[in-house]
Write an enzyme that holds these catalytic residues in place. Structure first.
Site: not given
Ligand code: F6P
Length: 522
Positions: A208, A214, A265-266, A351, A382, A491
């Protein structure tokens, strides 16, 4: 209108009295013995999803009080504000209009007058972007040279599409594999890349913000790997799914599909973030997926609270968390295709509602989101079901079962369904007279969600139901479901520590972090 905080409503006090007088001693076996119609009264068919709530610790009285609580907390007004496109995500001054992504064209939803133009504009944008994205998905599906699609994203840019691609694998065209790389641990990307050829690979960089460490680290490494092999057609082999198209362009990606800041995002699986799913199941399948979710939106928007499934589920969550004091919920999909369902729900619920302050930043005196955890059945049986049946804590379980199997192997599905029914039965009925180690206390609550088959439409409805259920408990608790400030501190600290790892600079760090840093530094 400023709704009352939930613990200051008359209904809350009545629920407390009800809980002390009878709720805490509620016995499911007795409830079924007293009411032969209990299954009928506490179950319902919502769009694509049948829900049996009858094995929960509620009766008509507590359910009526919970609905009264919802009304006194202004749930209907809060729901209507979301559907009117108001900026209900106040800390980020944004609307939460993920439902708009699933409106059919032409939009059937009639927004409130004040919002009408803005909503109509947004809807037109949504449809145009969706058409472009679905045309691209079909183009990729028809491209025999592309055998592997790698989605690079994390959180909402990974969990939703990954869960849905796995869930709908039966609907995917043969010949293309979809991989998901999320972790900054290079093992993950390296493990995927070693099986790929650049000329046959499409990378989708899903973010987003287009700033997430990452994702950017993985995207840079993927691009370096691609460049190093001499295939330079980035426009053909990389696409970006983002609200930050400028950053994607600056990164060197020209094929982009955008979305909007009003998509959390979610909650973004319905937007361009759903492209891996659209490639897997095709444009028509993706439209069915959206339509299933829209049917649930309409149910949530229009059904009276008493017969509104997301409302009933969200209220049950409040009842369990704040009155019974249950601190977790176990998610048990009896479907290996839904194996990422628990992980997906963890982000959605925890979240969204894992917050300790109200809409104005004031600390709340009551508990909010429970811990969600789980694995597919029968595997969980199990492993940790021992604790669910005989442990000292009560953990409500949420089963998901699918009536029709997607495979033709004889014998399996009956056994699977027998197991899910048996587990719910055992949790409730127990085995009280066996004594000692063989004693099962029973009276352990569970909810049973049932799909006729796992299809794009039913999955869409199932997910939308969960989104709205989280909204309901968040609205009762008076929190903002749509921000996530709790992820920020780590972060920032990671950036600081990354620099220190190179220099072994421990000045100002606490003793433990300093000690560990010295051990980990190269
Ligand atoms: O760190 C949490 C978050 O902001 C989530 O809410 C989001 O889904 C995820 O990181 C990834 O964010 P982006 O889509 O901006 O890379």
């Amino acid at each position: 209108m400023n709704p009352l905080r939930c613990d200051q409503t008359p209904a809350w006090a009545e629920l407390q009295a009800e809980f002390s007088a009878s709720g805490r001693h509620f016995d499911l076996r007795q409830a079924f013995a007293n009411d032969p119609d209990r299954f009928g009264s506490f179950s319902q068919q919502a769009p694509h999803v049948f829900a049996d709530l009858s094995k929960n610790l509620i009766d008509a009285g507590s359910q009526a009080l919970l609905v009264a609580l919802a009304r006194q907390c202004g749930l209907e007004a809060q729901r209507d504000a979301m559907f009117a496109g108001e900026r209900i995500n106040r800390t980020e001054n944004r609307a939460a209009m993920h439902f708009l992504l699933r409106n059919p064209p032409p939009a059937q939803y009639i927004p409130a007058q004040a919002a009408i133009n803005k909503m109509a504009d947004a809807q037109a944008d949504v449809e145009a972007t969706l058409q472009a994205m679905l045309a691209y998905a079909e183009q990729i599906r028809a491209d025999a040279a592309i055998t592997d699609i790698v989605n690079i994203g994390i959180g909402g840019s990974d969990l939703g599409p990954q869960m849905a691609v796995l869930a709908l694998a039966e609907f995917a065209a043969a010949g293309q594999r979809v991989h998901f790389v999320s972790n900054i641990d290079g093992d993950e990307l390296a493990g995927v890349l070693k099986h790929l050829k650049p000329a046959n690979t499409l990378f989708l960089v899903a973010s987003k913000t287009f700033t997430t460490t990452e994702t950017m680290t993985n995207a840079r490494s993927a691009k370096a790997w691609f460049d190093a092999q001499g295939v330079h057609d980035i426009a053909r082999h990389f696409a970006a799914l983002t609200t930050n198209v400028a950053a994607a362009n600056a990164f060197g990606i020209t094929t982009t599909f955008g979305f909007w800041d009003w998509v959390g995002g979610r909650y973004s699986l319905w937007s361009a973030i759903g492209l891996p799913l659209a490639i897997a199941i095709g444009a028509a399948g993706f439209r069915e997926f959206l339509a299933g979710a829209h049917a649930m939106d309409e149910h949530f928007r229009t059904a009276p609270l008493e017969g509104n499934l997301p409302v009933r589920l969200g209220l049950l969550d409040v009842w369990y968390r704040n009155f019974h004091g249950f601190s977790s919920r176990s998610i048990a999909p009896y479907s290996s295709a839904l194996r990422r369902w628990p992980a997906y729900l963890q982000q959605l619920e925890m979240e969204s509602n894992g917050k300790r302050v109200d809409q104005h930043g004031q600390p709340l005196p009551y508990d909010t989101a429970p811990v969600l955890w789980g694995e597919p059945g029968t595997n969980g049986q199990h492993a940790y079901f021992q604790m669910l049946h005989q442990g000292t804590s009560v953990v409500p379980v949420e089963f998901v079962a699918v009536k029709k199997a997607a495979h033709a192997l004889p014998g399996h599905h009956n056994k699977l369904l027998a197991n899910v029914l048996a587990q719910a039965q055992a949790l409730m009925n127990g085995q009280p007279d066996a004594g000692g180690h063989r004693d099962f206390p029973g009276n352990r609550p569970s909810t049973f969600l049932l799909l006729d088959q796992l299809s794009p439409a039913s999955l869409g409805a199932l997910i939308a139901q969960q989104e709205h259920r989280v909204f309901v408990s968040g609205a009762i608790w008076g929190i903002n479901c749509f921000d996530q400030w709790g992820v920020e501190l780590g972060k920032v600290l990671a950036k600081d520590i990354e620099a220190r790892l190179a220099t072994r600079d421990v000045q100002g760090l606490d003793g433990s972090t300093a000690g560990l840093l010295c051990k980990l530094a190269p």
